[in-house]
Each structure stands twice: as C-alpha cells, then as structure tokens.
Design a protein around this motif. Sequence first.
Motif, PDB file in Angstrom:
ATOM      1  N   MET A  72       0.868  -1.259  -0.268  1.00  0.00           N
ATOM      2  CA  MET A  72       0.117   0.060  -0.096  1.00  0.00           C
ATOM      3  C   MET A  72       0.827   1.413  -0.204  1.00  0.00           C
ATOM      4  SD  MET A  72      -2.951   0.939   2.749  1.00  0.00           S
ATOM      5  CE  MET A  72      -3.842  -0.492   2.426  1.00  0.00           C
ATOM      6  N   ASN A  73       0.679   2.304  -0.896  1.00  0.00           N
ATOM      7  CA  ASN A  73       1.372   3.403  -1.110  1.00  0.00           C
ATOM      8  C   ASN A  73       0.816   4.701  -0.571  1.00  0.00           C
ATOM      9  OD1 ASN A  73      -0.192   3.725  -3.089  1.00  0.00           O
ATOM     10  ND2 ASN A  73       0.926   4.155  -4.662  1.00  0.00           N
ATOM     11  N   TYR A  74      -0.332   4.384   0.348  1.00  0.00           N
ATOM     12  CA  TYR A  74      -0.984   5.516   1.003  1.00  0.00           C
ATOM     13  C   TYR A  74      -1.484   5.239   2.434  1.00  0.00           C
ATOM     14  CZ  TYR A  74      -5.160   2.833  -0.325  1.00  0.00           C
ATOM     15  OH  TYR A  74      -6.193   2.107  -0.667  1.00  0.00           O
ATOM     16  N   LEU A  75      -1.775   6.297   3.226  1.00  0.00           N
ATOM     17  CA  LEU A  75      -2.141   5.748   4.689  1.00  0.00           C
ATOM     18  C   LEU A  75      -3.550   5.551   4.568  1.00  0.00           C
ATOM     19  CD1 LEU A  75      -0.458   8.713   6.516  1.00  0.00           C
ATOM     20  CD2 LEU A  75       0.266   6.439   6.374  1.00  0.00           C
ATOM     21  N   ASN A  76      -3.875   4.308   5.308  1.00  0.00           N
ATOM     22  CA  ASN A  76      -5.399   3.891   5.328  1.00  0.00           C
ATOM     23  C   ASN A  76      -6.095   4.821   6.355  1.00  0.00           C
ATOM     24  OD1 ASN A  76      -7.482   2.534   4.999  1.00  0.00           O
ATOM     25  ND2 ASN A  76      -6.811   0.788   6.354  1.00  0.00           N
ATOM     26  N   SER A  77      -7.133   5.374   6.129  1.00  0.00           N
ATOM     27  CA  SER A  77      -7.861   6.305   6.759  1.00  0.00           C
ATOM     28  C   SER A  77      -9.365   6.075   7.073  1.00  0.00           C
ATOM     29  CB  SER A  77      -7.478   7.551   6.646  1.00  0.00           C
ATOM     30  OG  SER A  77      -7.998   8.109   5.350  1.00  0.00           O
ATOM     31  N   THR A  78     -10.088   6.349   7.846  1.00  0.00           N
ATOM     32  CA  THR A  78     -11.284   6.508   8.138  1.00  0.00           C
ATOM     33  C   THR A  78     -12.092   7.828   8.197  1.00  0.00           C
ATOM     34  OG1 THR A  78     -11.023   4.529   9.764  1.00  0.00           O
ATOM     35  CG2 THR A  78     -13.214   5.627   9.724  1.00  0.00           C
ATOM     36  N   ASN A  79     -12.835   8.112   7.103  1.00  0.00           N
ATOM     37  CA  ASN A  79     -13.646   9.077   6.989  1.00  0.00           C
ATOM     38  C   ASN A  79     -14.764   9.338   8.133  1.00  0.00           C
ATOM     39  OD1 ASN A  79     -11.997   9.466   4.703  1.00  0.00           O
ATOM     40  ND2 ASN A  79     -13.807   9.188   3.279  1.00  0.00           N
ATOM     41  N   ASN A  80     -15.087  10.551   8.543  1.00  0.00           N
ATOM     42  CA  ASN A  80     -15.957  10.883   9.421  1.00  0.00           C
ATOM     43  C   ASN A  80     -17.154  11.557   8.816  1.00  0.00           C
ATOM     44  OD1 ASN A  80     -15.506  13.551   9.499  1.00  0.00           O
ATOM     45  ND2 ASN A  80     -13.993  13.410  11.023  1.00  0.00           N
ATOM     46  N   GLN A  81     -18.349  11.885   9.610  1.00  0.00           N
ATOM     47  CA  GLN A  81     -19.459  12.680   8.860  1.00  0.00           C
ATOM     48  C   GLN A  81     -19.208  14.009   8.545  1.00  0.00           C
ATOM     49  OE1 GLN A  81     -22.644  12.499  11.917  1.00  0.00           O
ATOM     50  NE2 GLN A  81     -21.254  12.291  13.511  1.00  0.00           N
ATOM     51  N   TYR A  82     -18.296  14.663   9.055  1.00  0.00           N
ATOM     52  CA  TYR A  82     -18.075  15.962   8.952  1.00  0.00           C
ATOM     53  C   TYR A  82     -16.932  16.391   7.982  1.00  0.00           C
ATOM     54  CZ  TYR A  82     -19.887  15.722  13.524  1.00  0.00           C
ATOM     55  OH  TYR A  82     -20.738  15.387  14.688  1.00  0.00           O
ATOM     56  N   GLY A  83     -16.758  15.285   7.077  1.00  0.00           N
ATOM     57  CA  GLY A  83     -15.966  15.580   5.814  1.00  0.00           C
ATOM     58  C   GLY A  83     -14.484  15.544   6.293  1.00  0.00           C
ATOM     59  N   GLY A  84     -14.153  14.898   7.318  1.00  0.00           N
ATOM     60  CA  GLY A  84     -12.785  14.701   7.830  1.00  0.00           C
ATOM     61  C   GLY A  84     -12.185  13.164   7.688  1.00  0.00           C
ATOM     62  N   THR A  85     -10.992  12.875   7.526  1.00  0.00           N
ATOM     63  CA  THR A  85     -10.628  11.711   7.760  1.00  0.00           C
ATOM     64  C   THR A  85      -9.366  11.551   8.913  1.00  0.00           C
ATOM     65  OG1 THR A  85      -9.859   9.935   6.452  1.00  0.00           O
ATOM     66  CG2 THR A  85      -8.533  11.938   6.000  1.00  0.00           C
ATOM     67  N   TYR A  86      -9.517  10.369   9.479  1.00  0.00           N
ATOM     68  CA  TYR A  86      -8.804   9.969  10.644  1.00  0.00           C
ATOM     69  C   TYR A  86      -7.726   8.897  10.246  1.00  0.00           C
ATOM     70  CZ  TYR A  86      -7.458   7.882  14.844  1.00  0.00           C
ATOM     71  OH  TYR A  86      -6.805   7.177  16.193  1.00  0.00           O
ATOM     72  N   VAL A  87      -6.192   8.929  10.790  1.00  0.00           N
ATOM     73  CA  VAL A  87      -5.233   7.911  10.250  1.00  0.00           C
ATOM     74  C   VAL A  87      -4.958   7.399  11.893  1.00  0.00           C
ATOM     75  CG1 VAL A  87      -2.900   7.454   9.577  1.00  0.00           C
ATOM     76  CG2 VAL A  87      -4.266   9.002   8.289  1.00  0.00           C
ATOM     77  N   SER A  88      -5.207   6.079  11.854  1.00  0.00           N
ATOM     78  CA  SER A  88      -5.125   5.379  13.215  1.00  0.00           C
ATOM     79  C   SER A  88      -3.435   5.231  13.477  1.00  0.00           C
ATOM     80  CB  SER A  88      -5.917   4.264  13.486  1.00  0.00           C
ATOM     81  OG  SER A  88      -5.568   3.323  14.638  1.00  0.00           O
ATOM     82  N   PRO A  89      -3.015   4.901  14.701  1.00  0.00           N
ATOM     83  CA  PRO A  89      -1.630   4.702  15.038  1.00  0.00           C
ATOM     84  C   PRO A  89      -1.460   3.200  14.109  1.00  0.00           C
ATOM     85  CG  PRO A  89      -2.386   5.523  16.782  1.00  0.00           C
ATOM     86  CD  PRO A  89      -3.532   5.406  15.856  1.00  0.00           C
ATOM     87  N   LYS A  90      -2.372   2.445  14.239  1.00  0.00           N
ATOM     88  CA  LYS A  90      -2.105   0.952  13.601  1.00  0.00           C
ATOM     89  C   LYS A  90      -1.946   0.965  12.065  1.00  0.00           C
ATOM     90  CE  LYS A  90      -7.124  -0.045  12.991  1.00  0.00           C
ATOM     91  NZ  LYS A  90      -8.331  -0.960  13.462  1.00  0.00           N
ATOM     92  N   ASN A  91      -2.265   2.146  11.516  1.00  0.00           N
ATOM     93  CA  ASN A  91      -2.036   2.481  10.093  1.00  0.00           C
ATOM     94  C   ASN A  91      -0.897   3.040   9.566  1.00  0.00           C
ATOM     95  OD1 ASN A  91      -4.624   1.111   9.459  1.00  0.00           O
ATOM     96  ND2 ASN A  91      -5.717   2.937   9.572  1.00  0.00           N
ATOM     97  N   LEU A  92       0.063   3.330  10.695  1.00  0.00           N
ATOM     98  CA  LEU A  92       1.422   3.957  10.367  1.00  0.00           C
ATOM     99  C   LEU A  92       2.534   3.067   9.903  1.00  0.00           C
ATOM    100  CD1 LEU A  92       1.529   6.056  13.603  1.00  0.00           C
ATOM    101  CD2 LEU A  92       0.874   6.866  11.170  1.00  0.00           C
ATOM    102  N   PRO A  93       3.158   3.399   8.656  1.00  0.00           N
ATOM    103  CA  PRO A  93       4.227   2.244   8.455  1.00  0.00           C
ATOM    104  C   PRO A  93       5.306   2.339   9.428  1.00  0.00           C
ATOM    105  CG  PRO A  93       4.380   4.174   7.205  1.00  0.00           C
ATOM    106  CD  PRO A  93       2.965   4.673   7.957  1.00  0.00           C
ATOM    107  N   ASP A  94       6.177   1.131   9.348  1.00  0.00           N
ATOM    108  CA  ASP A  94       7.202   1.029  10.028  1.00  0.00           C
ATOM    109  C   ASP A  94       8.420   1.962  10.172  1.00  0.00           C
ATOM    110  OD1 ASP A  94       5.807  -1.114  11.312  1.00  0.00           O
ATOM    111  OD2 ASP A  94       6.981  -2.626   9.969  1.00  0.00           O
TER     112      ASP A  94
END
Length: 251
Positions: free
Chosen positions: A1-23
């Motif tokens: 994967m060449n991008y950060l996996n993130s989760t979108n929210n209802q306000y038009g934002g997106t969140y990157v969790s620590p578990k989705n940070l590369p090594d």
Amino acid sequence: MNYLNSTNNQYGGTYVSPKNLPDSSDAFVSQLNESLKIWQTQKIKVVWIKIPNARAKLLPLLYQAGFMNHHCDVNFMMLTLRLEDGAVIPPFAKHTIGVGGLVINDNNELLTVREKDHIKTHPHNWKFPGGMLDPYEHIEDGVIREVLEETNIQTEFHSFIGFRHHHQGQFNTSNIYAVCRLKPLTLDITIQESEIFDAKWFPIDDYLADEKIGKYNHHILQSALKNQGLESINLPGYMSSVQDYEVFITQ
C-alpha cells in the motif's frame, strides 16, 4: 500500500489511526504525500493523525507537511491539517471541573478546610472541602471522594446546589466549580496532611457573619439553607449505562 489507510467521518474529515502508520519514516513520508493528493481529490476537509509516543520521530515530518498540534494525552499526540479553507476544526476540551462539598451537621456547623497552598496568601480562606474531578468521574462520586480524602468525613449525596464558572483555571483553561450539599455520616476530622493545613466544623451563624469569608461561599451557603437544591436522578433509556451520565433536576 502506497498511501495511509484512514477512516472518514461524517464531517468531511478523515482519521489515520496509529495502527495504520508504516514502520519506517521514509515509508511514512512517501505514503503521507500520496495520501494528501488522494484526500484533496476526495474533497477531504480536515486530516487527523494520532501519533503514539513510541512514534514521536514522525512529528517533525508532520510539522513539515503543515500539520498542527490539536491535543495530547500522556501516551499520544493528535495532529490536524486543514485541507479546505475555513473548514471547522473543533477545539479540544478547554474546561476543568472542580467540586466542593457543603457539609452541615446536626449542630448547624459547616465543614471547612484551609489549604496549605493558601495559608500564606489567604490565611482566612475557610472553604468547602473539595477538588478536581478525575477523568470520567461523576460529580456525585467526586465530591464525596474529595471530602473523604481531605477530612476523613464520610458523607452521602443530598443535592446539587449550584456552580461557578470562570476563565482563570489551570493551564489557561476555564473552570466550572460545582457545589453539592452532602449529609455527614461521621463527625471526627482527620486532615489530609499533604494538602490541608487544618479543618474544623464552623458554626454557620459565625461563618455567615465573618466578612473575611469569600462572597461566593456566603451566597452558596445561604442558597443551600433556603433551597433543597437539585436532586440526582436516573433516566431509564437515556443512555446505555448510568455510568455515562448524570442528571440534576428539581422534583
């Protein structure tokens, strides 16, 4: 994967969790740059990235990309980046909550303390025992705990009397100070020596007549003597657990 996996929210934002940070830091920079392009294409308004302490080396990389600190805890830093001009980034909590126990015994005496921190600057500051709420602690539980810690007086909750709100709290926060009337279950005082200089049962008439006592304490005590205050109630079906809320109303 060449991008950060993130989760979108209802306000038009997106969140990157620590578990989705590369090594590696290099992989992080590469994925972040690619992700920013994707998020802008997707019309994402605000990006949120949570960095745990163990990954603190990523912080300078985020600052270089324009991210700003939003809030932190002992174990992480949350950063944000506004991708859309004018997009709303809600502020983090700016209030602290303190509690004071207004405890009156059958001899018409008020439980009062003088704190060590105040004894030189405000030697006549006979105040209600109390302190700051712990995280996720109910007002009702916190005020009983604080009175017990400072004076060793066991109490039970009677009513919520009132609160004071000001903007001179710790660390540039605003503060809400809630006062509750409590019924004493014991009478013998043992002070918390680390914080309390002394404590005593203060005759109410003397307390109200003492012009050196703070105006707020006078007024809140007079209110407690005239009014029953607000009762603590449960509202079945309001939330999944009574541990999640408190409600104080007149009955």
